[in-house]
Design a protein around this motif. Structure first.
Motif, short mmCIF file in Angstrom:
data_model
loop_
_atom_site.label_atom_id
_atom_site.label_comp_id
_atom_site.label_asym_id
_atom_site.label_seq_id
_atom_site.Cartn_x
_atom_site.Cartn_y
_atom_site.Cartn_z
N SER A 189 0.65 -1.06 -0.08
CA SER A 189 0.05 -0.02 -0.09
C SER A 189 0.98 1.30 0.08
N PRO A 191 0.72 5.49 -1.96
CA PRO A 191 0.60 6.32 -2.99
C PRO A 191 1.55 6.15 -4.26
N ARG A 229 -2.72 1.63 -11.80
CA ARG A 229 -2.40 1.46 -10.33
C ARG A 229 -1.65 3.07 -9.90
N ASP A 231 -1.16 6.73 -8.73
CA ASP A 231 -2.03 7.78 -8.11
C ASP A 231 -1.60 9.06 -8.94
N HIS A 232 -0.27 9.38 -8.97
CA HIS A 232 0.12 10.54 -9.81
C HIS A 232 1.27 10.05 -10.67
#
Length: 264
Positions: A189, A191, A229, A231-232
């Protein structure tokens, strides 16, 4: 007080039977990690690797190198290194190292690495190499990650991050960080900041300590699974008409940016 009947480890190494060391090597070679060269062995010892056997074609020269460059592990090397004939040493490694030193180490338990990578409050990022192709580049990235104190390095795809060429490129620093191969679906897990030319300029971002920093393969970039997958998407500054940076260079720039902005 020393027991006069007990042989000192250093004395044992100096008088050890080369045939015994080579037989020990043959028993372990299928399951152990090859440490190819003085510097790989030095780093592995510094970071707590278990090294059952180490050989050299020139014990005196290896210990002199330890006196000069690694006095902190000189005693351990003195106890470990067994001198063997040059031809016997050369037969143990894919390509003889200039320092004529080689060793076998016990690979860290996968479970321990997964615990380190998956901890809830990581204090440093995890580097993710998405389907890398070049063994030497992967080794260079692991060396960088260890130097910056990253939590670990994950590879996806078919490349084995513990391949002898990767370990050689990493100079034995696999033992200074957690190194594992996982599928994208198994990533810990946190970001995901994925490097991509179309992303946001990294100079305007602060990368969190628990980030997963993802880098695409040298040839084809991020896989579809990793991109989904993410995030940024993050871009490194680059002059127009320059197509890309080397993988290790990209990782170095990103980790350096993280190190400058952490805690800011």
């Amino acid at each position: 007080m020393n027991d006069p009947g007990r042989q000192d480890p250093a004395e044992h190494a100096e008088t050890a039977d080369p045939a015994d060391a080579l037989a020990h090597w043959r028993r372990l070679v299928g399951s152990a990690v090859l440490l190819d060269g003085f510097h790989a062995l030095k780093h592995a010892l510094r970071f707590g690797a278990e090294v059952p056997v180490a050989v050299t074609a020139d014990r005196r020269a290896a210990l002199a190198l330890a006196d000069e460059l690694a006095p902190d592990v000189r005693r351990a090397l003195d106890a470990l290194l067994t001198e063997v004939p040059q031809a016997a040493y050369a037969a143990l490694v894919p390509r003889p190292h200039p320092t004529a030193v080689a060793a076998l180490a016990v690979r860290p338990a996968r479970e321990a690495n997964l615990r380190a990578l998956g901890q809830a409050a990581r204090g440093a990022p995890v580097v993710v190499l998405d389907q890398p192709r070049n063994l030497g580049n992967a080794g260079a990235v692991i060396r960088l990650a260890a130097g910056f104190g990253a939590t670990g390095v994950i590879t996806t795809g078919t490349l084995d991050p513990w391949h002898p060429t990767v370990v050689r490129g990493g100079a034995g620093l696999h033992f200074a960080t957690a190194v594992e191969r996982l599928d994208v679906a198994e990533l810990p897990s946190g970001p995901v900041f994925a490097l991509d030319p179309e992303g946001e300029d990294i100079r305007g971002l602060k990368l969190p300590d628990d980030a997963l920093l993802a880098f695409g393969s040298e040839r084809s970039g991020l896989s579809r699974e990793l991109r989904a997958r993410a995030d940024h998407l993050v871009a490194l500054p680059m002059r127009p008409q320059v197509s890309s940076y080397n993988l290790a260079t990209s990782v170095a720039m990103t980790l350096y940016h993280w190190s400058l902005t952490r805690g800011a």
